[in-house]
Design an enzyme around this catalytic site. Sequence first.
Site, PDB file in Angstrom:
ATOM      1  N   GLY A   1      35.636  21.370  13.341  1.00 22.18           N
ATOM      2  CA  GLY A   1      34.211  21.665  13.184  1.00 22.18           C
ATOM      3  C   GLY A   1      33.416  20.978  14.281  1.00 22.18           C
TER       4      GLY A   1
ATOM      5  N   ARG B   1      39.467  26.056  14.440  1.00 21.84           N
ATOM      6  CA  ARG B   1      40.329  25.243  13.579  1.00 21.84           C
ATOM      7  C   ARG B   1      41.775  25.696  13.711  1.00 21.84           C
ATOM      8  NH1 ARG B   1      37.564  21.637  10.480  1.00 21.84           N
ATOM      9  NH2 ARG B   1      35.413  22.124   9.921  1.00 21.84           N
TER      10      ARG B   1
ATOM     11  N   ASP C   1      40.147  14.383  12.004  1.00 22.96           N
ATOM     12  CA  ASP C   1      41.512  13.990  11.627  1.00 22.96           C
ATOM     13  C   ASP C   1      42.545  15.089  11.873  1.00 22.96           C
ATOM     14  OD1 ASP C   1      40.294  15.395   9.604  1.00 22.96           O
ATOM     15  OD2 ASP C   1      40.867  14.026   7.989  1.00 22.96           O
TER      16      ASP C   1
ATOM     17  N   THR D   1      33.334  13.474  14.022  1.00 22.70           N
ATOM     18  CA  THR D   1      33.025  14.177  12.770  1.00 22.70           C
ATOM     19  C   THR D   1      31.740  13.612  12.176  1.00 22.70           C
ATOM     20  OG1 THR D   1      33.628  14.650  10.480  1.00 22.70           O
ATOM     21  CG2 THR D   1      34.591  12.680  11.387  1.00 22.70           C
TER      22      THR D   1
ATOM     23  N   ASP E   1      31.290  13.549   9.188  1.00 22.75           N
ATOM     24  CA  ASP E   1      31.697  12.939   7.913  1.00 22.75           C
ATOM     25  C   ASP E   1      31.986  11.438   8.035  1.00 22.75           C
ATOM     26  OD1 ASP E   1      31.500  15.489   6.987  1.00 22.75           O
ATOM     27  OD2 ASP E   1      33.565  15.685   6.315  1.00 22.75           O
TER      28      ASP E   1
ATOM     29  N   ASP F   1      34.708   9.846   8.564  1.00 26.72           N
ATOM     30  CA  ASP F   1      35.824   9.409   7.714  1.00 26.72           C
ATOM     31  C   ASP F   1      37.122   9.171   8.471  1.00 26.72           C
ATOM     32  OD1 ASP F   1      36.331  12.042   8.341  1.00 26.72           O
ATOM     33  OD2 ASP F   1      36.693  12.713   6.289  1.00 26.72           O
TER      34      ASP F   1
ATOM     35  N   ARG G   1       9.628  17.751 -10.521  1.00 25.14           N
ATOM     36  CA  ARG G   1      10.947  18.363 -10.702  1.00 25.14           C
ATOM     37  C   ARG G   1      12.064  17.348 -10.425  1.00 25.14           C
ATOM     38  NH1 ARG G   1       9.195  23.569  -7.074  1.00 25.14           N
ATOM     39  NH2 ARG G   1       8.639  24.936  -8.798  1.00 25.14           N
TER      40      ARG G   1
ATOM     41  N   MET H   1      27.002  17.275   3.456  1.00 23.72           N
ATOM     42  CA  MET H   1      28.426  17.422   3.767  1.00 23.72           C
ATOM     43  C   MET H   1      29.177  16.130   3.451  1.00 23.72           C
ATOM     44  SD  MET H   1      28.905  19.929   7.025  1.00 23.72           S
ATOM     45  CE  MET H   1      28.772  21.708   6.791  1.00 23.72           C
TER      46      MET H   1
ATOM     47  N   ARG I   1      33.546  15.898   2.917  1.00 21.96           N
ATOM     48  CA  ARG I   1      34.685  16.531   2.221  1.00 21.96           C
ATOM     49  C   ARG I   1      35.517  15.504   1.447  1.00 21.96           C
ATOM     50  NH1 ARG I   1      37.691  21.129   2.446  1.00 21.96           N
ATOM     51  NH2 ARG I   1      36.079  22.068   3.718  1.00 21.96           N
TER      52      ARG I   1
ATOM     53  N   ARG J   1      15.814  21.948  -9.020  1.00 20.43           N
ATOM     54  CA  ARG J   1      16.091  22.843  -7.887  1.00 20.43           C
ATOM     55  C   ARG J   1      17.131  22.193  -6.978  1.00 20.43           C
ATOM     56  NH1 ARG J   1      11.956  26.632  -6.920  1.00 20.43           N
ATOM     57  NH2 ARG J   1      10.975  27.065  -8.935  1.00 20.43           N
TER      58      ARG J   1
ATOM     59  N   HIS K   1      25.229  23.416   7.362  1.00 15.74           N
ATOM     60  CA  HIS K   1      25.474  23.260   8.798  1.00 15.74           C
ATOM     61  C   HIS K   1      24.262  22.788   9.589  1.00 15.74           C
ATOM     62  CE1 HIS K   1      28.966  25.499   7.444  1.00 15.74           C
ATOM     63  NE2 HIS K   1      29.575  25.023   8.510  1.00 15.74           N
ATOM     64  N   VAL K   2      23.107  22.714   8.919  1.00 14.06           N
ATOM     65  CA  VAL K   2      21.942  22.122   9.605  1.00 14.06           C
ATOM     66  C   VAL K   2      22.319  20.712  10.073  1.00 14.06           C
ATOM     67  CG1 VAL K   2      19.593  21.236   9.214  1.00 14.06           C
ATOM     68  CG2 VAL K   2      20.256  23.457   8.299  1.00 14.06           C
TER      69      VAL K   2
END
Length: 350
Positions: A10, A73, A104, A126, A128, A130, A163, A170, A172, A274, A280-281
Amino acid sequence: MHIGVLTGGGDCPGLNAVLRAVVVTAIKHYNWRVTGVLEGWRGLLERGMTREMRLNDVAGILARGGTILKTSRTNPAKVDNGYQIAADRVRRLGLDAVIAIGGDDTLGVAHEMTEIGVPMIGVPKTIDNDIFGTDSTFGFDTAVNTVIDAIDRVRTTTESHKRVMVVEVMGRHAGWIALHGGIAGGADYLLIPERDSNVQEICEVLRKRHEGDKDFSIVVVAEGAHVALDPESESKHTYITQDTTTDDFGHVRLGGIGQILAQEIEKVLGIETRTVMLGHVQRGGAPSAYDRYLCTRFGIHAVRFVDQKKFGHMVSLRGNDIVGVPLADIAGKNRTVTNDLYQEAALFFG
Ligand code: F6P
């Protein structure tokens, strides 16, 4: 020397900044030649997927998101004799080394390539955050800034309408974006993949908050969080995730947990709830100042590693230093959020 460089997996903000640093360091400092391999590992499995990288090709790309080399990928392990085909292509292209910029999965392939004799250097990418063996990956800081900008914006409208707003981010296998974005954005609850939870537990915290002097709430949930709808079903692992197709590395496509969680919270609490899925932003746009600097250093040191023949290593951030970590030591591992860090965030729940 003639080196190759590719971006796999990604995309994330800062890939172009690394490419720029690699090309500038290799050409201006070492007088080497650089070839860009297109679309990650796919560019080594198929013919004609390379391009010469000159100084002009990387001019003006420091602040540009995405990757000028494109990415995929594609996994050589899924192609008959894939590693050997890729290794042969490296030899045929006359590359003395290949710098693989990726997460990874990409770094795991780089490790396999090293094992069959291809001189590889890895660069940890990444949003993420991680990847094992580095204090930080590039792209993460930019993603967290995007998340807090979004939370700051939804906070005012959530407050006005009294609200609950569920913000899905994101992450994973690890909840770094949720943790940093949630704390920096002032979230009232957050859910990460490292810690199983259930809707009742979340609603209990929110109920107390709304019974007090607060009339709105912000919940941050990582896409990979595991949430049981019913505490009774916890042992059966009734997780709310959206399993669809898998990619070449066997990952299911995530996304949608926020929507289901919002429906359940509304059902239990009776408060209009809500959701906003940032998706992907978080992976797009210009890299932050921190990421531009980190990417530039990663790129410089990746080229230095080639010069020092530190093949089979990843450039890694340790404190303020860039050090080498063997790809063999990081393969198959993830750097995850510890319980201590989660408990710091939990002090602000409710
Ligand atoms: O790069 C990691 C990541 O951003 C994960 O958080 C997310 O699950 C995945 O990529 C999405 O990838 P794709 O864009 O291929 O669906």
